[in-house]
Scaffold this motif. Structure first.
Motif, short mmCIF file in Angstrom:
data_model
loop_
_atom_site.label_atom_id
_atom_site.label_comp_id
_atom_site.label_asym_id
_atom_site.label_seq_id
_atom_site.Cartn_x
_atom_site.Cartn_y
_atom_site.Cartn_z
N ALA A 9 0.79 -1.56 -0.42
CA ALA A 9 0.10 -0.28 -0.13
C ALA A 9 1.05 1.35 -0.12
CB ALA A 9 -1.43 -0.10 0.89
N THR A 10 0.33 2.03 -0.69
CA THR A 10 1.46 3.46 -0.76
C THR A 10 0.95 4.68 -0.19
OG1 THR A 10 1.62 3.11 -3.37
CG2 THR A 10 2.15 5.21 -2.33
N TYR A 11 1.70 5.52 0.84
CA TYR A 11 0.93 6.10 1.74
C TYR A 11 2.36 7.06 1.80
CZ TYR A 11 -1.42 2.49 3.84
OH TYR A 11 -2.32 1.43 4.55
N GLN A 12 2.17 7.95 2.48
CA GLN A 12 3.29 9.24 2.38
C GLN A 12 3.79 9.96 3.76
OE1 GLN A 12 3.87 11.67 -0.64
NE2 GLN A 12 2.23 9.81 -0.80
N GLY A 13 5.80 9.68 3.41
CA GLY A 13 7.10 9.81 4.99
C GLY A 13 7.21 10.97 4.09
N ILE A 14 7.84 11.74 5.07
CA ILE A 14 9.11 12.77 5.07
C ILE A 14 10.09 12.60 5.90
CG2 ILE A 14 9.45 15.48 6.08
CD1 ILE A 14 6.32 15.38 7.36
N ASP A 15 11.07 12.43 4.97
CA ASP A 15 12.27 12.22 4.31
C ASP A 15 13.35 12.83 6.19
OD1 ASP A 15 15.55 11.50 3.84
OD2 ASP A 15 14.75 10.15 2.22
#
Length: 294
Positions: A96-102
C-alpha cells in the motif's frame, strides 16, 4: 482483577521498543508509536523479517516529538531534530502506498551503517489518514495494521509451558512486541474474547487476532534469527482459519485517553474467539507459570 503490567511503544517501526509507566493513547495508538520507518532508497519499508539488525536500534523520542535519538552497539548515537514539515515522498507498506517525510542524509547514513544496507528514515506526515481493517476500524501510523497489540501474561505462560514440553527455552514477552501486557486473566487467550476494553481514561475495541510472522523468531537482544520457535509450537494449537498462527490481539482506540501501568482493565463487551474451535480447546486449562529469567 485484570490490570496493565507493561506498556511499550516503538518509535521506529521494526526497531527496539521503549517501556513506559504512563502513556497517552491517541486515535493512532500510543503517542509516537511507529511514527518513523526505515525504508529502502526505493521507499519500501524495512522489517526484521529481512533485516533483523533493526532490533539493535534503540530509539528515544521527546514527549513533544521534536527530537529523536537513535542508539546502536558500536556506533555513535544519532540525535535528530525531527522534520515534520518537509517534502513528502511515497512509501510502500505491505504493497500500500502512503506518504513519508524524509529525515535527511545524516539519518540515512547512520541507518545504512547499522543495517549494512542503504536505507533512509521517514516520518508519518501530520495529514496521515490511514484506515485500518478488522471488526473495529481505526487508524495507525506505520504499524503492520491496527493501533494496538495486546497480549496477556497467561497467554505467554501457556506458550512457554508448551515450549518447555519440547525442551525449548521460554521466550520473553519482547519477542512479540506488544503495546499492552495484561495480567490477571487466568485463562490463556482471554484477549481473543475481550472485544471491548476500558483502560485508564481510554476505551478500546477489538479489531482482529494478531497473526504472527518470522519476526517472532528474531532474538531482540542480539538482532539475530533464532527459529524455528515459537512458530513451530504455535502451529500446533493456534492455527488461524485464514492461515498463519494467532497470538494476542489487535485493537483500535475508540476513545483516546491516558493509561498507566497498574491501571485496572475492564471488559465492557465479550465476543467469540475467531480461532478454529479445535485449536481453542487446547487453551482451556490451568497452566503452570514458566517465565524466562530476568
Amino acid at each position: 482483577m485484570a490490570r496493565i503490567v507493561e506498556l511499550s511503544y516503538y518509535p521506529v517501526k521494526g526497531c527496539a521498543g521503549a517501556s513506559a509507566r504512563k502513556v497517552l493513547l491517541t486515535p493512532a495508538g500510543i503517542a509516537h508509536d511507529r511514527s518513523f520507518m526505515a525504508i529502502s532508497e526505493e521507499g519500501v519499508y524495512r522489517t526484521q523479517r529481512r533485516h533483523p539488525r533493526l532490533a539493535l536500534i534503540k530509539p528515544a523520542i521527546s514527549d513533544d516529538g521534536e527530537r529523536l535519538t537513535l542508539r546502536a552497539p558500536h556506533v555513535e548515537p544519532l540525535d535528530l531534530s525531527v522534520d515534520a514539515t518537509g517534502a513528502r515522498r511515497p512509501v510502500d507498506l505491505f504493497g500500500a502506498t502512503y506518504q513519508g517525510i524524509d529525515q535527511g542524509v545524516r539519518a540515512a547514513e547512520w541507518l545504512s551503517d547499522v543495517l549494512r544496507v542503504r536505507s533512509r528514515l521517514v516520518r508519518v506526515p501530520p495529514e496521515h489518514d490511514r484506515v485500518t481493517d478488522g471488526r473495529t476500524p481505526g487508524t495507525s501510523g506505520y504499524a503492520d495494521s491496527c493501533a494496538l497489540h495486546v497480549l496477556s501474561r497467561s497467554t505467554l505462560d501457556l506458550l512457554n509451558q508448551k515450549l518447555a514440553e519440547r525442551g525449548a527455552a521460554p521466550l520473553p514477552v519482547n519477542r512479540f512486541r506488544p503495546n499492552i501486557v495484561i495480567d490477571g486473566w487466568d485463562e490463556p487467550h482471554t484477549e481473543d474474547r475481550a472485544h471491548g476494553l476500558r483502560v485508564g481514561t481510554a476505551e478500546l475495541g477489538y479489531a482482529k487476532l494478531a497473526i504472527r510472522c518470522a519476526v517472532t523468531m528474531v532474538e531482540q537482544e542480539s538482532g539475530e534469527k533464532a527459529g524455528p520457535e515459537p512458530l513451530r509450537t504455535l502451529a500446533g494449537y493456534r492455527r488461524a482459519a485464514e492461515g498463519g498462527v494467532a497470538f494476542g490481539t489487535k485493537l483500535s482506540v475508540l476513545r483516546p485517553g491516558r493509561v498507566r501501568v497498574g491501571d485496572n482493565v475492564t471488559v465492557t463487551s465479550w465476543g467469540e474467539s475467531e480461532l478454529r474451535p479445535s485449536h481453542r480447546m487446547a487453551d482451556r486449562r490451568a497452566v503452570p507459570v514458566v517465565r524466562p529469567a530476568p
